[in-house]
Design a protein around this motif. Structure first.
Motif, short mmCIF file in Angstrom:
data_model
loop_
_atom_site.label_atom_id
_atom_site.label_comp_id
_atom_site.label_asym_id
_atom_site.label_seq_id
_atom_site.Cartn_x
_atom_site.Cartn_y
_atom_site.Cartn_z
N GLU A 325 0.82 -1.20 0.00
CA GLU A 325 0.00 0.00 0.00
C GLU A 325 0.86 1.26 0.00
OE1 GLU A 325 -3.99 -1.33 2.43
OE2 GLU A 325 -2.19 -0.84 3.59
N ALA A 326 0.22 2.37 -0.34
CA ALA A 326 0.89 3.67 -0.34
C ALA A 326 0.03 4.69 0.38
CB ALA A 326 1.16 4.13 -1.77
N LEU A 327 0.68 5.63 1.06
CA LEU A 327 0.01 6.79 1.62
C LEU A 327 0.10 7.91 0.60
CD1 LEU A 327 -1.24 8.53 3.92
CD2 LEU A 327 1.10 8.90 4.74
N ILE A 328 -1.03 8.47 0.21
CA ILE A 328 -1.02 9.54 -0.77
C ILE A 328 -1.69 10.79 -0.19
CG2 ILE A 328 -1.01 7.97 -2.74
CD1 ILE A 328 -3.99 8.62 -3.14
N ARG A 329 -1.23 11.95 -0.66
CA ARG A 329 -1.83 13.23 -0.27
C ARG A 329 -2.61 13.78 -1.46
NH1 ARG A 329 1.00 19.07 0.68
NH2 ARG A 329 1.05 18.90 -1.59
N LEU A 330 -3.84 14.21 -1.19
CA LEU A 330 -4.71 14.80 -2.20
C LEU A 330 -5.10 16.19 -1.72
CD1 LEU A 330 -6.97 11.64 -2.42
CD2 LEU A 330 -5.29 12.30 -4.16
N VAL A 331 -4.83 17.20 -2.54
CA VAL A 331 -5.13 18.59 -2.16
C VAL A 331 -6.10 19.16 -3.19
CG1 VAL A 331 -4.19 20.84 -1.55
CG2 VAL A 331 -2.79 18.79 -1.24
N THR A 332 -7.21 19.69 -2.71
CA THR A 332 -8.19 20.32 -3.59
C THR A 332 -7.94 21.83 -3.62
OG1 THR A 332 -9.74 20.44 -1.73
CG2 THR A 332 -9.93 18.55 -3.22
N SER A 333 -8.55 22.49 -4.58
CA SER A 333 -8.35 23.94 -4.74
C SER A 333 -9.65 24.58 -5.20
CB SER A 333 -7.26 24.21 -5.78
OG SER A 333 -7.75 23.95 -7.09
N PHE A 334 -9.61 25.90 -5.37
CA PHE A 334 -10.78 26.62 -5.86
C PHE A 334 -11.18 26.15 -7.25
CE2 PHE A 334 -7.49 28.88 -8.09
CZ PHE A 334 -8.09 29.34 -9.25
N ALA A 335 -10.23 25.55 -7.99
CA ALA A 335 -10.47 25.12 -9.36
C ALA A 335 -10.89 23.66 -9.48
CB ALA A 335 -9.22 25.36 -10.21
N THR A 336 -10.90 22.93 -8.37
CA THR A 336 -11.30 21.53 -8.39
C THR A 336 -12.80 21.42 -8.66
OG1 THR A 336 -9.58 21.01 -6.77
CG2 THR A 336 -11.31 19.37 -7.08
N THR A 337 -13.17 20.45 -9.49
CA THR A 337 -14.59 20.25 -9.81
C THR A 337 -15.07 18.91 -9.26
OG1 THR A 337 -14.17 19.12 -11.92
CG2 THR A 337 -14.28 21.55 -11.95
N GLU A 338 -16.39 18.77 -9.18
CA GLU A 338 -16.96 17.50 -8.76
C GLU A 338 -16.56 16.38 -9.73
OE1 GLU A 338 -21.16 17.90 -8.29
OE2 GLU A 338 -21.01 19.19 -6.50
N ALA A 339 -16.47 16.73 -11.00
CA ALA A 339 -16.06 15.73 -11.99
C ALA A 339 -14.63 15.25 -11.74
CB ALA A 339 -16.19 16.32 -13.40
N ASP A 340 -13.75 16.15 -11.31
CA ASP A 340 -12.38 15.77 -10.97
C ASP A 340 -12.38 14.74 -9.83
OD1 ASP A 340 -11.36 17.63 -12.79
OD2 ASP A 340 -11.26 19.21 -11.27
N VAL A 341 -13.15 15.05 -8.81
CA VAL A 341 -13.20 14.17 -7.64
C VAL A 341 -13.80 12.82 -8.02
CG1 VAL A 341 -14.22 13.84 -5.36
CG2 VAL A 341 -13.33 16.08 -6.01
N ASP A 342 -14.92 12.85 -8.70
CA ASP A 342 -15.59 11.60 -9.05
C ASP A 342 -14.75 10.77 -10.01
OD1 ASP A 342 -17.64 12.49 -7.47
OD2 ASP A 342 -18.93 13.12 -9.14
N GLY A 343 -14.03 11.45 -10.91
CA GLY A 343 -13.15 10.73 -11.82
C GLY A 343 -12.03 10.02 -11.09
N PHE A 344 -11.48 10.70 -10.08
CA PHE A 344 -10.42 10.07 -9.29
C PHE A 344 -10.94 8.88 -8.51
CE2 PHE A 344 -8.18 9.64 -5.24
CZ PHE A 344 -6.89 9.36 -5.69
N LEU A 345 -12.10 9.03 -7.89
CA LEU A 345 -12.68 7.92 -7.12
C LEU A 345 -12.98 6.73 -8.03
CD1 LEU A 345 -15.11 9.98 -4.86
CD2 LEU A 345 -12.96 8.90 -4.16
N LYS A 346 -13.38 7.00 -9.24
CA LYS A 346 -13.65 5.92 -10.21
C LYS A 346 -12.36 5.19 -10.56
CE LYS A 346 -15.89 5.04 -14.65
NZ LYS A 346 -16.60 5.68 -15.82
N CYS A 347 -11.25 5.96 -10.66
CA CYS A 347 -9.95 5.33 -10.94
C CYS A 347 -9.57 4.33 -9.83
CB CYS A 347 -8.87 6.39 -11.05
SG CYS A 347 -8.90 7.40 -12.52
N LEU A 348 -9.84 4.69 -8.59
CA LEU A 348 -9.47 3.83 -7.48
C LEU A 348 -10.23 2.51 -7.49
CD1 LEU A 348 -9.19 6.27 -4.43
CD2 LEU A 348 -7.35 5.37 -5.88
N SER A 349 -11.47 2.57 -7.98
CA SER A 349 -12.31 1.37 -7.95
C SER A 349 -12.18 0.53 -9.21
CB SER A 349 -13.77 1.76 -7.74
OG SER A 349 -14.21 2.60 -8.79
N ALA A 350 -11.37 1.03 -10.15
CA ALA A 350 -11.24 0.30 -11.44
C ALA A 350 -10.49 -1.00 -11.26
CB ALA A 350 -10.53 1.18 -12.44
#
Length: 350
Positions: A325-350
């Motif tokens: 396993e790996a520990l990862i840091r994820l930082v959001t910003s004013f420019a982050t979108t819901e699509a960005d977040v959902d796309g990342f979560l989909k990658c994890l479950s692939a």
């Protein structure tokens, strides 16, 4: 899917437009213009008292020059063991303060433990010539691991500092994120809790290059004009930093941007918490999320375009992740979108 750092984000459109407006015409240099003075007055309004404000270009400059302003020969500044000033400033606080030392203090959740701070300070009695002299305390709000000091916790650190007449500095690179997470006012999170100096960050929250050093007692800021000039942080066209802050504060934009980035982090936290392919490493409250994922899932996400940093396992949590396993840091910003977040979560479950 850019989660490597809020520094990766661009500048908010309102701030860019304000810079364009200011780009024509002439104005007095070196902070003497009407816009500079307007923004300085706005800081006083925001913090509900007269403050002294000094624009600088980077968070490193804000932290280093703040601490340099209160140092004495043989000076010691106390900070959390994993704070930005001791881990990521390339020795700048020591350099600009004439080789004053940073002394690390442990504490859970990225926050200084008050009892350990008291014990550390006691190791440097005022008359101990060879050991050095306690000179300041600095805390990071929000912390380097996404947690936030509560108002009582800030007050407790301040009370300990006051017993030795040590100025309390706050590294506020993500000040707005911490502020909206607590639902507090700027005054409540700073001078009303005993903070003397603040590194006020704007760059991570939608500005291009806008940081400020804020003194809540102007009498303590008398040396800062000379310190800033000597450090090459007095800009001739400082109105371009002022212009960014002018747009940043207008109609509460700075708080709206922080609320957005925090809400995107909440969305990440919820998705990771509900995932069978990842888990939250520890609770966070600002716009930083730390997660444990399999190394294969991390690789898949990167191959699909996600940007994030693998983070070192904290010394106090050696069993946080397995070898696979790996520990990862994820930082959001004013420019982050819901699509960005959902796309990342989909990658994890692939």
């Amino acid at each position: 899917m850019f989660f490597a750092s809020d520094n990766w984000a661009g500048a908010h459109r309102s701030i860019v437009e304000r810079l364009l407006t200011e780009s024509s015409g002439f104005a007095p240099a070196y902070g003497a213009g009407d816009l500079d003075k307007k923004v300085e007055a706005r800081f006083s309004e925001i913090f509900e008292r007269e403050v002294s404000v000094f624009f600088v270009a980077t968070g490193t400059a804000a932290n280093s020059l703040s601490l340099a302003s209160v140092q004495r020969p043989g000076g010691i500044t106390f900070c959390h063991a994993e704070s930005h000033v001791i881990e990521d400033e390339c020795g700048a606080p020591e350099f600009f303060s004439g080789s004053a030392r940073l002394v690390a203090v442990d504490g859970e959740a990225g926050k200084i433990d008050p009892a350990k701070l008291s014990a550390r300070i006691a190791n440097f009695p005022e008359d101990a010539l060879r050991h050095g002299r306690a000179s300041a305390v600095t805390i990071t709000q929000a912390t380097e691991i996404g947690t936030v000091y509560s108002l009582p916790e800030i007050g407790e650190i301040a009370a300990i500092s006051r017993k030795r007449n040590l100025p309390l500095h706050m590294d506020g690179a993500r000040f707005a994120n911490a502020l909206v997470a607590l639902g507090a006012t700027p005054a409540e999170m700073t001078w009303k809790r005993g903070v003397d100096m603040l590194s006020f960050g704007g760059t991570k929250n939608g500005c291009w290059c806008a940081e400020a050093i804020v003194f809540f007692n102007p009498d303590q800021a008398k040396e800062m004009p000379f310190i800033r000039k000597r450090a090459a942080q007095l800009f001739s066209k400082s109105r371009f930093i002022a212009a960014q802050f002018d747009a940043y504060f207008e109609n509460g934009l700075w708080l709206d941007l922080a609320r957005h980035s925090n809400s995107m982090a909440d969305r990440l936290r919820a998705g990771i918490g509900a995932s069978s392919a990842a888990r939250l490493a520890w609770p966070t409250a600002s716009n930083e999320v730390f997660a444990i994922v399999s190394k294969s899932a991390a690789k898949t996400a990167e191959e699909r375009g996600a940007k994030f940093y693998e983070w070192p396992i904290p010394a106090a949590m050696p069993e946080l992740a397995s070898k696979s396993e790996a520990l990862i840091r994820l930082v959001t910003s004013f420019a982050t979108t819901e699509a960005d977040v959902d796309g990342f979560l989909k990658c994890l479950s692939a």
